[in-house]
Write an enzyme that holds these catalytic residues in place. Structure first.
Site, PDB file in Angstrom:
ATOM      1  N   VAL A   1       0.860  -1.176   0.000  1.00 39.75           N
ATOM      2  CA  VAL A   1       0.000   0.000   0.000  1.00 39.75           C
ATOM      3  C   VAL A   1       0.896   1.226   0.000  1.00 39.75           C
ATOM      4  CG1 VAL A   1      -1.829   1.246   1.201  1.00 39.75           C
ATOM      5  CG2 VAL A   1      -1.787  -1.238   1.254  1.00 39.75           C
TER       6      VAL A   1
ATOM      7  N   ASP B   1     -12.513 -11.296   7.237  1.00 36.86           N
ATOM      8  CA  ASP B   1     -11.296 -10.893   7.954  1.00 36.86           C
ATOM      9  C   ASP B   1     -11.560  -9.600   8.726  1.00 36.86           C
ATOM     10  OD1 ASP B   1      -8.716 -11.232   8.809  1.00 36.86           O
ATOM     11  OD2 ASP B   1      -7.774 -10.347   7.049  1.00 36.86           O
TER      12      ASP B   1
END
Length: 463
Positions: A137, A263
């Protein structure tokens, strides 16, 4: 006697021959059945691949149509402006209108297809120095195509090398139709570079704001928080938990087909500048299977998720559902309440879960986090009831539905009242107490006239 013996031998030989022939026939039948099954499987796989490609093609065509319509509108506006200028060449020009910042994007806007060169420029060539703490990221300048939708900075997530074009397009499709105020929206994507572009969540992750580790504070500094932010108040934590439940209920009940996150955890809950929750990594979720009007689960090959947040039902039944998401949400409530790691946390909080109204029987570390302020006993008791309902029973039929948990969290948040506003954040690239933020501190004063990639990697100064 000799003739009878010879006849018996002949009969035995004939019987052996018939048995061998029958064996060969059965083997041939099995091979034919196996070939037929393989052909059926190949046809089914081809049909699925064709459906995925058709879905990807439809999405690509829609993106192309949106881009063409945008270009057509821009061309029409330019033509109208030129015509107006030609019709009144001597007219006194009107005073220029003040520059108004672009309005925030409408929630129904679909993500835009972006060029890899623009994303490479925005991330300084995907340099490791701009890589975030949770995977690939990157903090990046907003590409020109997204300036009307986002502020000066965005987050660029680059998928693994093994991710294919069809898989990326399916993920884009899922994120495009799952639009909710508390889901992290997808702004753009790039097929060639395997990239997804999101708004920059400047409040950081819920995990970093709770645990305030050195690595977490460093990640927050990259977002403009040079001085560590104060601990989240218990009112703010309750609101974040409520907003997370709102997003999950939307995925389970309103998305079509239903989507199960798989998740849920504090690191996948991001906070904006006002510390409102944005559930992230929805693209990694699973869509409900089957042709039912309201499917309830999807089958998986193996349990997936993060240790401490994985429901034992998921291990036993290999079915991801709103029940398993509810279990992870329950553990997230415990993490927010105690500020303790998730692994083994239910055991540490067993006394608080068993005696929610008897604070004198609780034992550390399974007690409310004091840095959040003084937790009202009634709030703790109600939160423990939600955690027990979502996670205690070993049978899914006896678990509390997440919709009921949301009703309880809404009531708790209403009782808690409005949390105090978070401290204002400086603009990205501004200075705080004389200290530049994480990006501007890396700009080289020698290479200011050089390209962006060189300014971040020239090596004239080591910070």
């Amino acid at each position: 006697a000799a003739r009878e013996a010879a006849a018996r031998e002949v009969a035995a030989a004939q019987e052996v021959a018939r048995a061998r022939e029958a064996t060969r026939a059965r083997q041939a039948a099995r091979e034919a059945a196996a070939r037929e099954a393989a052909e059926v499987a190949a046809r089914q796989l081809a049909a699925r691949e064709a459906a995925e490609l058709e879905q990807a093609l439809q999405l690509s065509l829609q993106v192309a149509e949106e881009r063409a319509a945008s270009e057509s509108r821009a061309a029409a506006a330019a033509t109208a402006a030129a015509a107006a200028a030609t019709a009144a060449p001597l007219a006194t020009p009107a005073p220029a209108a003040p520059q108004v910042p672009p309005a925030p994007p409408a929630p129904h806007l679909r993500p835009l297809a972006l060029e890899l060169a623009d994303l490479s420029d925005a991330t300084a060539g995907f340099t490791p120095g701009r890589k975030g703490g949770f995977g690939s990221v990157y903090k990046a300048q907003t590409p020109p195509a997204l300036l009307a939708r986002s502020s000066t900075h965005v987050a660029v997530k680059q998928l693994a090398v093994g991710a294919g074009e069809a898989e990326l397009l399916v993920e884009v499709e899922v994120l495009s139709r799952c639009v909710h105020p508390h889901l992290l929206p997808l702004l753009g994507f790039c097929i060639e570079g395997r990239c997804l572009v999101y708004p920059l969540a400047r409040g950081g992750s819920f995990e970093d704001r709770l645990f305030r580790t050195p690595d977490g504070l460093q990640r927050l500094a990259l977002l403009g928080r040079n001085s560590p932010p104060p601990p989240l108040s218990w009112q703010r934590r309750v609101c974040i938990l409520r907003d997370t439940a709102r997003a999950l209920v939307f995925l389970h009940k309103e998305a079509r087909p239903a989507v199960f996150h798989g998740d849920v955890k504090p690191s996948n809950i991001l906070l904006d500048e006002t510390d409102s929750a944005l559930v992230a990594d929805v693209g990694l979720a699973k869509a409900a299977e089957g042709l039912l009007s309201r499917p309830t689960h999807c089958s998986i090959a193996a349990p997936r998720g993060t240790p401490g947040f994985i429901d034992p039902l998921l291990t036993n039944e290999l079915q991801q559902s709103e029940i398993t998401d509810g279990y992870a949400a329950a553990v997230t409530i415990l993490v927010a309440l105690t500020c303790q790691p998730a692994v083994g946390l239910k055991a540490k909080c067993r006394l608080m879960l068993r005696f929610p109204d008897s604070a004198e029987r609780w034992e550390a570390p399974g007690i409310p986090d004091a840095t959040a302020g003084e937790w009202p006993p009634r709030v703790v008791s109600k939160l423990m009831a939600v955690v027990s309902g979502l996670s205690s029973s070993e049978f899914k039929e006896d678990r509390m539905p997440l919709t009921e948990a949301l009703v309880e969290l809404e009531a708790i948040a209403e009782t808690a009242g409005e949390p105090p506003p978070p401290p204002s954040l400086p603009a990205v690239g501004a200075t705080v107490d004389g200290e530049p933020d994480g990006e501007s501190s890396r700009l080289c004063v020698i290479c200011l006239d050089a390209e962006r990639q060189i300014r971040f990697t020239c090596g004239h100064c080591i910070m």
